[in-house]
Design a protein around this motif. Structure first.
Motif, short mmCIF file in Angstrom:
data_model
loop_
_atom_site.label_atom_id
_atom_site.label_comp_id
_atom_site.label_asym_id
_atom_site.label_seq_id
_atom_site.Cartn_x
_atom_site.Cartn_y
_atom_site.Cartn_z
N THR A 1 0.82 -1.20 0.00
CA THR A 1 0.00 0.00 0.00
C THR A 1 0.86 1.25 0.00
O THR A 1 0.48 2.27 -0.59
CB THR A 1 -0.93 -0.01 1.23
N ILE A 2 2.02 1.21 0.66
CA ILE A 2 2.93 2.36 0.61
C ILE A 2 3.39 2.60 -0.82
O ILE A 2 3.43 3.74 -1.31
CB ILE A 2 4.14 2.13 1.55
N LEU A 3 3.76 1.53 -1.53
CA LEU A 3 4.16 1.67 -2.93
C LEU A 3 3.04 2.31 -3.75
O LEU A 3 3.27 3.18 -4.60
CB LEU A 3 4.53 0.31 -3.52
N GLY B 1 2.88 -9.19 -7.78
CA GLY B 1 4.09 -9.63 -7.10
C GLY B 1 3.82 -10.22 -5.72
O GLY B 1 4.23 -11.36 -5.43
N PRO B 2 3.13 -9.50 -4.83
CA PRO B 2 2.81 -10.09 -3.51
C PRO B 2 1.93 -11.33 -3.62
O PRO B 2 2.02 -12.23 -2.77
CB PRO B 2 2.08 -8.95 -2.79
N ALA B 3 1.05 -11.41 -4.65
CA ALA B 3 0.21 -12.60 -4.79
C ALA B 3 1.06 -13.84 -5.08
O ALA B 3 0.80 -14.93 -4.55
CB ALA B 3 -0.80 -12.38 -5.92
N VAL B 4 2.09 -13.68 -5.93
CA VAL B 4 2.99 -14.80 -6.20
C VAL B 4 3.72 -15.22 -4.93
O VAL B 4 3.90 -16.41 -4.65
CB VAL B 4 3.99 -14.41 -7.32
N GLU B 5 4.15 -14.23 -4.12
CA GLU B 5 4.83 -14.55 -2.87
C GLU B 5 3.88 -15.19 -1.86
O GLU B 5 4.31 -16.02 -1.04
CB GLU B 5 5.45 -13.28 -2.29
N ASP B 6 2.59 -14.83 -1.91
CA ASP B 6 1.61 -15.46 -1.02
C ASP B 6 1.50 -16.95 -1.30
O ASP B 6 1.37 -17.77 -0.37
CB ASP B 6 0.24 -14.79 -1.19
N PHE C 1 -7.64 -9.77 -2.24
CA PHE C 1 -8.85 -8.97 -2.04
C PHE C 1 -8.59 -7.85 -1.02
O PHE C 1 -8.98 -6.70 -1.25
CB PHE C 1 -10.00 -9.86 -1.57
N VAL C 2 -7.94 -8.19 0.08
CA VAL C 2 -7.62 -7.19 1.10
C VAL C 2 -6.70 -6.12 0.51
O VAL C 2 -6.88 -4.91 0.72
CB VAL C 2 -6.99 -7.85 2.33
N ARG C 3 -5.70 -6.57 -0.25
CA ARG C 3 -4.75 -5.63 -0.85
C ARG C 3 -5.44 -4.69 -1.83
O ARG C 3 -5.21 -3.47 -1.83
CB ARG C 3 -3.65 -6.43 -1.55
#
Length: 346
Positions: free
Chosen positions: A200-202, A290-295, A307-309
């Motif tokens: 979210t900062i990005l 990117g974060p979804a792949v890491e999840d 969804f939260v993101r």
């Protein structure tokens, strides 16, 4: 091949190649490499020379390292630390608006916000982010060097373009203050749970940069529209990647989506929106994927986390739009009271 086609292919191939190299090397937050590959290649110019790249890496190390130094300040003098972050954000917008150093301003903002929040949560995570940022820029530059000879720019014309008009100091101070007020509350929220708010900062930093060159009338269409389009494209990208989830398909889908977005941004395909709209679409797409792949790699529920993101992204986007609208309305009201006859017809 015409110049627009060359620019689109250069942009898409550099971005996709940066992604493949970063994930093959196993970088933490590897999605930053294609994001910087896109941002650095978007301007139609030759890639940086080694000397300029070395200077940029030194600057990145200094500006992002400031975030690590802020950790003791946050722990012992939090109010002073928040003031320092606000001053750093204001400085980043000064670099963007007055000195026309968009990339440098981006890294200054990330150092004071992203690195500081991550290092406060886990100092080693902050160190890894600094290394990732430097590695991502090096990977993006190396991919530019490989791709550019195949899709070069036209030789420069003899007639030099006139220098850009100097920025109005009053206007730049106002826009820098407005951008600082957009990002700072998100940073304060991230201090409570950095692992949730890092993406979210990005997003807030990219939104604040985007609001530096749009007015209130454009804010809703530019900010909300680009976030919505990025969410739809991220869902399509994820469905395509689910067919055969490996690095080669990730590379090919990135190449395909960047071809489409780059064609819209450069005008090779007709679009109602300008380049800044499509740049924000691509940036948000990477921040979502990117974060979804890491999840998936960490065993989290990728759909709930995404969804939260995305919900947080829409919240931050609405906040940015409302901030621009309210602050601009307040400013116009003050100017009208100060100069009541300035708007009367002559």
């Amino acid at each position: 091949m015409d110049i627009l086609s060359r620019r689109v292919f250069r942009l898409s191939l550099t971005t996709a190649l940066s992604l493949a190299v970063a994930y093959a090397l196993g970088l933490v937050f590897a999605f930053m490499a294609p994001m910087f590959g896109f941002l650095l290649t978007f301007q139609p110019s030759p890639p940086m020379k080694p000397k300029a790249l070395f200077g940029l890496v030194i600057i990145i190390a200094i500006t992002t390292g400031i975030g690590l130094l802020l950790v003791p300040l946050f722990m012992h003098y939090p109010i002073v630390a928040v003031m320092v972050v606000a001053a750093g954000l204001y400085l980043s917008f000064h670099l963007i608006l007055v000195l026309r150093q968009g990339v440098l301003g981006l890294f200054v903002a990330m150092g004071f916000t992203l690195i500081a929040a991550a290092a406060l949560y886990d100092f080693r995570l902050g160190e890894q982010l600094v290394i990732t940022l430097i590695s991502s820029v090096l990977i993006a530059a190396a991919c530019q060097w490989l791709v550019y000879p195949w899709f070069p720019e036209d030789p420069p014309k003899a007639s030099a373009s006139p220098p850009p008009n100097p920025a109005d100091p009053t206007e730049t101070r106002w826009i820098a203050t407005r951008g600082t007020l957009i990002v700072l509350p998100v940073v304060l929220m991230a201090l409570a749970n950095p692992s949730l708010y890092i993406a979210t900062i990005l997003k807030s930093v990219s939104l604040a940069q985007q609001t530096s060159h749009i007015d209130t009338a454009q804010a809703g269409r530019e900010l909300l529209g680009s976030t919505f389009v990025a969410g739809c494209l991220a869902a399509l990208f994820w469905l395509g990647l689910a067919i055969l989830p490996n690095l080669w398909m990730y590379f090919l889908w990135t190449l395909l989506f960047t071809l489409y977005i780059g064609s819209k941004a450069y005008g090779a395909l007709r679009s109602r929106y300008g380049p800044s709209f499509w740049m924000n679409v691509m940036t948000t797409l990477f921040i979502l994927l990117g974060p979804a792949v890491e999840d998936i790699a960490s065993g989290k529920d990728v759909y709930m986390a995404s969804f939260v993101r995305l919900a947080l992204f829409f919240f931050v986007t609405l906040y940015a739009w409302w901030t621009v609208a309210l602050l601009d309305a307040w400013r116009h009201y003050r100017l009208k009271r100060r100069h009541p006859l300035s708007e009367e017809p002559v």
